[in-house]
Design a protein around this motif. Structure first.
Motif, PDB file in Angstrom:
ATOM      1  N   ILE A   1      11.363   3.355   0.976  1.00 19.16           N
ATOM      2  CA  ILE A   1      10.640   2.135  -0.129  1.00 19.16           C
ATOM      3  C   ILE A   1      11.294   2.352  -1.648  1.00 19.16           C
ATOM      4  O   ILE A   1      11.592   1.580  -2.361  1.00 19.16           O
TER       5      ILE A   1
ATOM      6  N   SER B   1       3.744  10.374  -1.794  1.00 20.63           N
ATOM      7  CA  SER B   1       2.962  10.848  -0.700  1.00 20.63           C
ATOM      8  C   SER B   1       3.139   9.978   0.532  1.00 20.63           C
ATOM      9  O   SER B   1       2.563  10.269   1.765  1.00 20.63           O
ATOM     10  N   SER B   2       3.769   8.815   0.376  1.00 21.08           N
ATOM     11  CA  SER B   2       3.988   7.904   1.610  1.00 21.08           C
ATOM     12  C   SER B   2       4.938   8.564   2.643  1.00 21.08           C
ATOM     13  O   SER B   2       6.316   8.972   1.965  1.00 21.08           O
ATOM     14  N   LYS B   3       4.882   8.415   3.718  1.00 26.90           N
ATOM     15  CA  LYS B   3       5.997   8.985   4.813  1.00 26.90           C
ATOM     16  C   LYS B   3       7.235   7.974   4.672  1.00 26.90           C
ATOM     17  O   LYS B   3       8.124   8.283   5.222  1.00 26.90           O
ATOM     18  N   TYR B   4       6.799   6.776   3.973  1.00 22.00           N
ATOM     19  CA  TYR B   4       8.210   5.615   3.990  1.00 22.00           C
ATOM     20  C   TYR B   4       8.868   5.733   2.520  1.00 22.00           C
ATOM     21  O   TYR B   4       9.600   5.037   2.225  1.00 22.00           O
ATOM     22  N   TYR B   5       8.396   6.764   1.573  1.00 20.94           N
ATOM     23  CA  TYR B   5       8.745   6.915   0.294  1.00 20.94           C
ATOM     24  C   TYR B   5      10.458   6.878   0.115  1.00 20.94           C
ATOM     25  O   TYR B   5      10.675   5.930  -0.570  1.00 20.94           O
TER      26      TYR B   5
ATOM     27  N   ARG C   1       0.862  -1.188  -0.161  1.00 20.35           N
ATOM     28  CA  ARG C   1       0.103  -0.149   0.198  1.00 20.35           C
ATOM     29  C   ARG C   1       0.752   1.271  -0.060  1.00 20.35           C
ATOM     30  O   ARG C   1       0.726   2.338  -0.809  1.00 20.35           O
ATOM     31  N   GLU C   2       1.807   1.350   0.763  1.00 19.79           N
ATOM     32  CA  GLU C   2       2.687   2.513   0.763  1.00 19.79           C
ATOM     33  C   GLU C   2       3.429   2.723  -0.720  1.00 19.79           C
ATOM     34  O   GLU C   2       3.885   3.772  -0.938  1.00 19.79           O
ATOM     35  N   ARG C   3       3.829   1.496  -0.973  1.00 24.85           N
ATOM     36  CA  ARG C   3       4.552   1.499  -2.400  1.00 24.85           C
ATOM     37  C   ARG C   3       3.500   2.219  -3.292  1.00 24.85           C
ATOM     38  O   ARG C   3       3.985   3.162  -4.177  1.00 24.85           O
ATOM     39  N   ARG C   4       2.405   1.831  -3.511  1.00 28.53           N
ATOM     40  CA  ARG C   4       1.367   2.315  -4.126  1.00 28.53           C
ATOM     41  C   ARG C   4       1.122   3.654  -3.981  1.00 28.53           C
ATOM     42  O   ARG C   4       0.889   4.739  -4.955  1.00 28.53           O
ATOM     43  N   LEU C   5       1.338   4.379  -2.886  1.00 31.26           N
ATOM     44  CA  LEU C   5       1.137   5.777  -2.437  1.00 31.26           C
ATOM     45  C   LEU C   5       1.972   6.685  -3.358  1.00 31.26           C
ATOM     46  O   LEU C   5       1.937   7.753  -3.315  1.00 31.26           O
TER      47      LEU C   5
END
Length: 145
Positions: free
Chosen positions: A16, A9-13, A2-6
């Motif tokens: 990732i 905008s992901s805080k883990y970008y 899910r975070e990769r898909r974001l």
């Protein structure tokens, strides 16, 4: 996944985007590649792991209706476990999880409170790849992870 898909905008970008989409751990190998494990200590372990992964996917991921395939889930898990550092609470520690192994490492990492600190144990020339020790893991452990 899910975070990769974001994306950005992901805080883990930032973390990732350093990770590969797939990592070649034995339990994520294609069916025809699984034959390489026949007769080894990893044959049964790998088969059981793959079975657990299928059940997890069917019970927890598929019902979400996000459109992720089992293959996507399998490779996301393989990437995560191959970069998870078991010495620091099974966490992903940027930089630490990218270091290759050598029996004579250049740097040692230690946890100090909530931080992981790397210390050079010998002189490192500029531009040289930095190695760490994975400890006393055998070949089977390294292939599995």
């Amino acid at each position: 996944m899910r975070e990769r898909r974001l994306g950005p905008s992901s805080k883990y970008y930032d973390k990732i985007r350093t990770l590969p989409l797939s990592v070649d751990v034995c339990w994520a190998w294609k069916e025809d590649e699984q034959q390489w494990l026949e007769g080894t200590e990893l044959e049964l372990v790998s088969r059981r792991k793959l079975g657990r992964m299928r059940r997890e996917y069917q019970e927890a991921v598929e019902p979400l209706g996000e459109g992720w395939t089992f293959d996507t889930y399998l490779h996301a898990c393989a990437t995560s476990i191959s970069h998870a550092n078991p010495w620091f609470g099974v966490s992903m520690v940027s930089f630490v999880d990218m270091g290759n192994h050598d029996d004579e490492p250049d740097v040692e990492f230690r946890q100090k409170g909530k931080q992981v600190v790397g210390t050079a144990v010998k002189s490192i020339r500029p531009g040289k790849e930095i190695y760490q020790s994975y400890g006393d893991l055998g070949v089977a452990d390294l292939i599995y992870r």
